[in-house]
Design a protein around this motif. Structure first.
Motif, PDB file in Angstrom:
ATOM      1  N   ALA A 107       0.809  -1.219   0.000  1.00 24.99           N
ATOM      2  CA  ALA A 107       0.000   0.000   0.000  1.00 24.99           C
ATOM      3  C   ALA A 107       0.847   1.277   0.000  1.00 24.99           C
ATOM      4  N   PRO A 108       1.986   1.337   0.734  1.00 23.75           N
ATOM      5  CA  PRO A 108       2.797   2.558   0.668  1.00 23.75           C
ATOM      6  C   PRO A 108       3.402   2.808  -0.712  1.00 23.75           C
ATOM      7  N   VAL A 109       3.551   1.760  -1.501  1.00 21.68           N
ATOM      8  CA  VAL A 109       4.194   1.870  -2.814  1.00 21.68           C
ATOM      9  C   VAL A 109       3.169   2.087  -3.918  1.00 21.68           C
ATOM     10  N   LEU A 110       2.068   1.344  -3.858  1.00 17.49           N
ATOM     11  CA  LEU A 110       1.088   1.337  -4.948  1.00 17.49           C
ATOM     12  C   LEU A 110      -0.215   2.049  -4.594  1.00 17.49           C
ATOM     13  N   GLY A 111      -0.403   2.400  -3.345  1.00 20.86           N
ATOM     14  CA  GLY A 111      -1.696   2.884  -2.911  1.00 20.86           C
ATOM     15  C   GLY A 111      -2.628   1.711  -2.636  1.00 20.86           C
ATOM     16  N   LYS A 112      -3.757   1.983  -2.016  1.00 19.49           N
ATOM     17  CA  LYS A 112      -4.674   0.899  -1.654  1.00 19.49           C
ATOM     18  C   LYS A 112      -5.235   0.187  -2.875  1.00 19.49           C
ATOM     19  N   ARG A 113      -5.547   0.956  -3.935  1.00 18.82           N
ATOM     20  CA  ARG A 113      -6.113   0.339  -5.134  1.00 18.82           C
ATOM     21  C   ARG A 113      -5.082  -0.573  -5.803  1.00 18.82           C
ATOM     22  N   GLY A 149       8.708  -7.275   4.639  1.00 18.07           N
ATOM     23  CA  GLY A 149       8.818  -6.289   3.572  1.00 18.07           C
ATOM     24  C   GLY A 149       7.937  -5.078   3.805  1.00 18.07           C
ATOM     25  N   GLY A 150       6.694  -5.320   4.255  1.00 21.20           N
ATOM     26  CA  GLY A 150       5.799  -4.203   4.523  1.00 21.20           C
ATOM     27  C   GLY A 150       6.326  -3.297   5.624  1.00 21.20           C
ATOM     28  N   LEU A 151       6.904  -3.907   6.666  1.00 17.89           N
ATOM     29  CA  LEU A 151       7.480  -3.112   7.748  1.00 17.89           C
ATOM     30  C   LEU A 151       8.725  -2.365   7.288  1.00 17.89           C
ATOM     31  N   LEU A 152       9.549  -3.028   6.485  1.00 14.97           N
ATOM     32  CA  LEU A 152      10.763  -2.374   6.003  1.00 14.97           C
ATOM     33  C   LEU A 152      10.452  -1.228   5.055  1.00 14.97           C
ATOM     34  N   LEU A 153       9.467  -1.424   4.182  1.00 14.45           N
ATOM     35  CA  LEU A 153       9.069  -0.327   3.298  1.00 14.45           C
ATOM     36  C   LEU A 153       8.616   0.881   4.105  1.00 14.45           C
ATOM     37  N   ARG A 154       7.863   0.644   5.158  1.00 11.54           N
ATOM     38  CA  ARG A 154       7.393   1.738   5.995  1.00 11.54           C
ATOM     39  C   ARG A 154       8.523   2.311   6.846  1.00 11.54           C
ATOM     40  N   GLY A 155       9.402   1.414   7.320  1.00 11.97           N
ATOM     41  CA  GLY A 155      10.513   1.883   8.139  1.00 11.97           C
ATOM     42  C   GLY A 155      11.474   2.762   7.373  1.00 11.97           C
ATOM     43  N   ILE A 156      11.784   2.382   6.140  1.00 13.86           N
ATOM     44  CA  ILE A 156      12.683   3.189   5.313  1.00 13.86           C
ATOM     45  C   ILE A 156      12.010   4.501   4.923  1.00 13.86           C
ATOM     46  N   ARG A 157      10.719   4.431   4.633  1.00 16.72           N
ATOM     47  CA  ARG A 157       9.982   5.640   4.213  1.00 16.72           C
ATOM     48  C   ARG A 157       9.953   6.681   5.324  1.00 16.72           C
ATOM     49  N   PRO A 281      10.797   6.537  -5.962  1.00 13.75           N
ATOM     50  CA  PRO A 281      11.793   5.878  -5.115  1.00 13.75           C
ATOM     51  C   PRO A 281      11.395   4.481  -4.630  1.00 13.75           C
ATOM     52  N   GLN A 282      10.202   4.347  -4.037  1.00 13.61           N
ATOM     53  CA  GLN A 282       9.867   3.041  -3.468  1.00 13.61           C
ATOM     54  C   GLN A 282       9.490   2.027  -4.545  1.00 13.61           C
ATOM     55  N   GLN A 283       9.002   2.485  -5.678  1.00 16.68           N
ATOM     56  CA  GLN A 283       8.791   1.560  -6.776  1.00 16.68           C
ATOM     57  C   GLN A 283      10.119   1.073  -7.332  1.00 16.68           C
ATOM     58  N   MET A 284      11.126   1.945  -7.373  1.00 16.03           N
ATOM     59  CA  MET A 284      12.459   1.527  -7.771  1.00 16.03           C
ATOM     60  C   MET A 284      13.020   0.506  -6.784  1.00 16.03           C
ATOM     61  N   LEU A 285      12.737   0.704  -5.495  1.00 17.55           N
ATOM     62  CA  LEU A 285      13.163  -0.257  -4.489  1.00 17.55           C
ATOM     63  C   LEU A 285      12.500  -1.607  -4.722  1.00 17.55           C
ATOM     64  N   LEU A 286      11.210  -1.597  -5.021  1.00 19.02           N
ATOM     65  CA  LEU A 286      10.471  -2.824  -5.310  1.00 19.02           C
ATOM     66  C   LEU A 286      11.101  -3.577  -6.490  1.00 19.02           C
ATOM     67  N   VAL A 324       1.663  -2.061 -11.066  1.00 13.94           N
ATOM     68  CA  VAL A 324       2.106  -0.672 -11.154  1.00 13.94           C
ATOM     69  C   VAL A 324       1.375   0.121 -12.244  1.00 13.94           C
ATOM     70  N   PRO A 325       1.192  -0.423 -13.465  1.00 13.78           N
ATOM     71  CA  PRO A 325       0.545   0.384 -14.510  1.00 13.78           C
ATOM     72  C   PRO A 325      -0.885   0.793 -14.191  1.00 13.78           C
ATOM     73  N   VAL A 326      -1.547   0.070 -13.280  1.00 13.87           N
ATOM     74  CA  VAL A 326      -2.940   0.409 -12.961  1.00 13.87           C
ATOM     75  C   VAL A 326      -3.075   0.899 -11.521  1.00 13.87           C
ATOM     76  N   ALA A 327      -1.951   1.219 -10.888  1.00 10.80           N
ATOM     77  CA  ALA A 327      -2.012   1.689  -9.507  1.00 10.80           C
ATOM     78  C   ALA A 327      -2.750   3.021  -9.384  1.00 10.80           C
ATOM     79  N   GLU A 328      -2.753   3.807 -10.472  1.00 10.49           N
ATOM     80  CA  GLU A 328      -3.425   5.101 -10.452  1.00 10.49           C
ATOM     81  C   GLU A 328      -4.880   5.018 -10.910  1.00 10.49           C
ATOM     82  N   TRP A 329      -5.341   3.832 -11.239  1.00 13.31           N
ATOM     83  CA  TRP A 329      -6.709   3.659 -11.732  1.00 13.31           C
ATOM     84  C   TRP A 329      -7.711   4.216 -10.720  1.00 13.31           C
ATOM     85  N   GLY A 330      -8.632   5.000 -11.207  1.00  9.07           N
ATOM     86  CA  GLY A 330      -9.675   5.543 -10.346  1.00  9.07           C
ATOM     87  C   GLY A 330      -9.414   6.962  -9.905  1.00  9.07           C
ATOM     88  N   ARG A 331      -8.192   7.471 -10.159  1.00  6.27           N
ATOM     89  CA  ARG A 331      -7.895   8.857  -9.803  1.00  6.27           C
ATOM     90  C   ARG A 331      -8.275   9.763 -10.977  1.00  6.27           C
TER      91      ARG A 331
END
Length: 487
Positions: A107-113, A149-157, A281-286, A324-331
């Protein structure tokens, strides 16, 4: 804007949230398929060995004690000898939990959608379904890898030492369920700092690309842990090389591509190109974690046989890249009405073929397991009291020939028959007793050529084919053949 006037942005957000909830609900519903026919498929070799080692081995002396401990805890819930359902329950529970963990972790990388879509891709993966219905530890490694991974993504962010430390602890736990998670753990040590130093993170904000104090703690603790574990890792690697010959990077790449599926694999590539173009940045990390970890597995495959299941821990991460290509869907600010159909079409192109493969898995493909149970039960009913049984995957045969047996590494009801015991027909044939052969012809491809031809000649000239349990999955022949040689 007047207080009573409707807010169009709020309405769009509500619709988007509703779609996100529906996508996640669909993913969780598909996740329940892991428990459908869980006990119907025959055991195969590694599952039989899981049972034997849980009940008769010292689980804390194994390389993956946490995985064995979880399975053993589930086995304790059933009285008597565990059946196929209870053996696979731990893997199925973990396979289900992977779905909400995927939605949370990314969710921190792609959003909830976007993370909900990644969870949906994972939920309808036949590869994920297979290992969720197998009494092994791969889905447990995924669970802990996602939690970490979820904790590390949030911890680094947020540059949080607490989240980073907890994430590292969970990632180490993943390695204790299966050593293949070590590819992911090693990537976590190196990639955040590598991205920081080559300038592919967010410039001027060290905390978001691994350059802050949390990233430093991750690097130092991870490196120290790697040094301390080096001896055990070297010993495990030497044992692995001795057991698994036939090193081939092509085998790893081809098997991974096959099980990942062409549509999800193509979507992962599309998502990877989108990440490189956007350079968030975090997508590059992914992307960096996936590239580094899987590349390490490819290098390992040059020295020992490494199959697709050893990069299975990365499947949720690959699904996240595909989303990733549809992470912005709905905005509304990102998509016009004229292009609003593209994202649903993209998702459908991945989900619908995946669902068809899951349907095949559950029906005509019979869980993609050779029918050892049916074959050994057939021999049990047809054999005479003085007959000998030579069987491949003999621990499985022992399970089905002896209703109370649990120490399946030691067989008393049949003779183990594999590439290491290729001369068994000649040795046991001297006693003048009727011989039953239970085998899968495809496994003979790993035999020495002379041994294979000798056995095939024996089957053709001295034996009679009495039963076939056919099963073909794509190019693989999983059929079980039963031959008999009269006394």
């Amino acid at each position: 804007m007047n207080a009573t006037e409707p807010n169009p942005e709020h309405g769009a957000k509500t619709v988007a949230d509703r779609w996100t909830s529906l996508i996640l609900l669909a993913a969780l519903g598909l996740g329940l398929v892991r428990f459908v026919r869980l006990g119907q498929w025959s055991l195969w070799l590694d599952e039989a060995l899981t049972l034997a080692d849980c009940l008769h081995g010292d689980i804390w002396s194994y390389d993956n004690p946490l995985g064995y401990w979880v399975v053993k805890a589930c086995l304790s819930l059933q009285e008597g000898r565990p059946d196929e359902f209870s053996l696979r329950l731990a893997a199925a529970l973990a396979g289900f939990l992977v779905i909400p963990l995927t939605a949370w972790a990314f969710a921190p990388v792609l959003g909830k959608r976007g993370s909900a879509i990644a969870a949906l891709f994972l939920a309808c993966s036949a590869w994920e379904l297979y290992w969720s219905q197998t009494a092994r530890f791969y889905t447990m490694a995924q669970c802990l890898g996602l939690l970490g991974g979820g904790l590390l993504l949030r911890g680094i962010r947020s540059d949080s030492l607490i989240q980073t430390g907890l994430g590292l602890l969970a990632t180490v736990g993943a390695c204790l369920t299966h050593l293949s998670a070590g590819f992911l753990a090693a990537a976590w040590i190196a990639v955040p700092w590598l991205l920081h130093f080559i300038g592919l993170g967010q410039r001027g904000t060290a905390r978001r690309d691994g350059g802050g104090k949390s990233g430093l703690v991750l690097l130092l603790i991870g490196a120290a842990g790697a040094v301390l574990a080096a001896g055990n890792l070297a010993e495990a690697w030497a044992l692995w090389q001795a057991k698994k010959g036939g090193a081939s990077a092509a085998h790893l790449v081809l098997t991974t591509g096959f099980y990942l599926s062409p549509w999800l694999g193509a979507a992962t590539l599309v998502g990877s190109f989108a990440v490189l173009r956007q350079r968030k940045p975090q997508q590059m990390l992914l992307l960096g974690l996936c590239v580094a970890g899987i590349s390490a597995a490819v290098v390992a495959s040059l020295f020992a046989r490494v199959s697709a299941q050893y990069v299975f821990v990365f499947l949720p991460w690959l699904a996240a890249l595909a989303a990733v290509p549809v992470a912005e869907w709905g905005r509304t600010e990102s998509h016009s009405r004229a292009t609003s159909w593209i994202a649903p079409a993209y998702v459908a192109l991945i989900v619908l073929p995946s669902l068809s493969t899951m349907a095949l898995y559950m029906t005509v493909r019979k869980g993609e397991r050779p029918q050892w149970r049916e074959a050994y039960q057939y021999v049990f009913e047809e054999r005479g009291g003085d007959d000998l049984i030579l069987g491949m995957e003999a621990p499985v045969g022992e399970y089905y020939l002896s209703p109370r047996a649990t120490d399946l590494r030691n067989q008393s009801h049949l003779i183990y028959f594999d590439s290491w015991r290729a001369t068994a027909p000649q040795r046991w044939g001297r006693f003048g007793r009727k011989l039953w052969f239970v085998l899968n012809i495809e496994q003979l491809e790993d035999w020495d050529a002379d041994d294979r031809e000798r056995l095939l000649a024996t089957l053709r000239s001295e034996c009679r084919l009495v039963k076939v349990f056919p099963l073909t999955v794509e190019s693989r022949d999983l059929s079980v053949w039963v031959y008999v040689r009269e006394a």
